[in-house]
Design an enzyme around this catalytic site. Sequence first.
Site, PDB file in Angstrom:
ATOM      1  CG  ASP A  73      -2.136  -0.921   1.021  1.00 21.58           C
ATOM      2  OD1 ASP A  73      -2.411  -1.298  -0.140  1.00 21.58           O
ATOM      3  OD2 ASP A  73      -2.792  -1.255   2.019  1.00 21.58           O
ATOM      4  CG  ASP A 177      -0.029  11.465  22.416  1.00 23.34           C
ATOM      5  OD1 ASP A 177      -0.013  12.298  23.343  1.00 23.34           O
ATOM      6  OD2 ASP A 177       0.394  10.308  22.547  1.00 23.34           O
ATOM      7  CB  ALA A 189      -4.544   3.473   6.786  1.00 19.16           C
ATOM      8  CG  LEU A 192      -9.066  -0.030  11.595  1.00 16.55           C
ATOM      9  CD1 LEU A 192     -10.546   0.154  11.871  1.00 16.55           C
ATOM     10  CD2 LEU A 192      -8.856  -1.078  10.509  1.00 16.55           C
TER      11      LEU A 192
END
Length: 293
Positions: A73, A177, A189, A192
């Site tokens: 990917d 963060d 990606a 998730l």
Amino acid sequence: MTTSVFNKVAIIGKPDHQGANETVLALLDLMARIKQAVVIEERLAKSIGCDYPTAPLNELGEQADLAIVVGGDGNMLGAARVLSRYKVAVIGVNRGNLGFLTDLSPDNFEQPLLDVLQGRYKTEYRFLLNTEVYRHGQLKSANTAVNEAVLHPGKIAHMIAFEVAVDDDFVFQQRADGLIVSTPTGSTAYSLSGGGPILTQDLDAMCLLPMFPHTLSARPIVIKADSEVKLRVLDENDDDLMISCDGHVTLAVMPGDEIIIRKAKHRLRLVHPPCYNYYEVLRSKLGWASKLF
């Protein structure tokens, strides 16, 4: 001989990767057998050594009407950010790990690819995000992302402070963060992994996901893709902040900077074999059970 509906096919791969190079050579053998015109990305051509026409990545979209990306990917994302500027169709052969964007198996790509070349394929369009960093009202840097744009500390993970507005409406001020702004493509990606929702690829939406927020009330929010997202980095932050585009391209951010994220003008045109099914991809890649009984 197979009659192709594509005039010229571009082949893009991961240079000096043994598995990818083996697949590229198998692809070239197939292209020769069906007498398909081919152009190869120049770094890949040096890696495998061949006599085919070559071109840099930023010119392949002008020469070809189908691009085959061999790799994971990450390779697809890098190629997609360039090829989305053109009308070229893109398909991938998976030589990586998960391979959400690379449909074809390196062990069984020939017949599905022949189907595509003969015009039997499914087409879908994925939008990209355009990210711009402004300092004192002046544009300092910009880039695009297929998956996501992420505001985060530059070197060591620590709390940062920022504000978020959508279409000039204030949404929240956050200490976290960082923040992930994801497309539906990117929802499987980084987003998730951070607990964000899966957005099906046909949704015209993006997701805002705070990363490890300093409050239990912070939750992902899904907004329409035509929205303009504005992030303002508060002055209390350290100097070393970044915006990452697909984890590949980083833009430096300073306290007081504003980041504008909106849908890019160009879209990525993906093609899939006729057997492609999005939910089958999710079941396969995420390990979902096919049936309970």
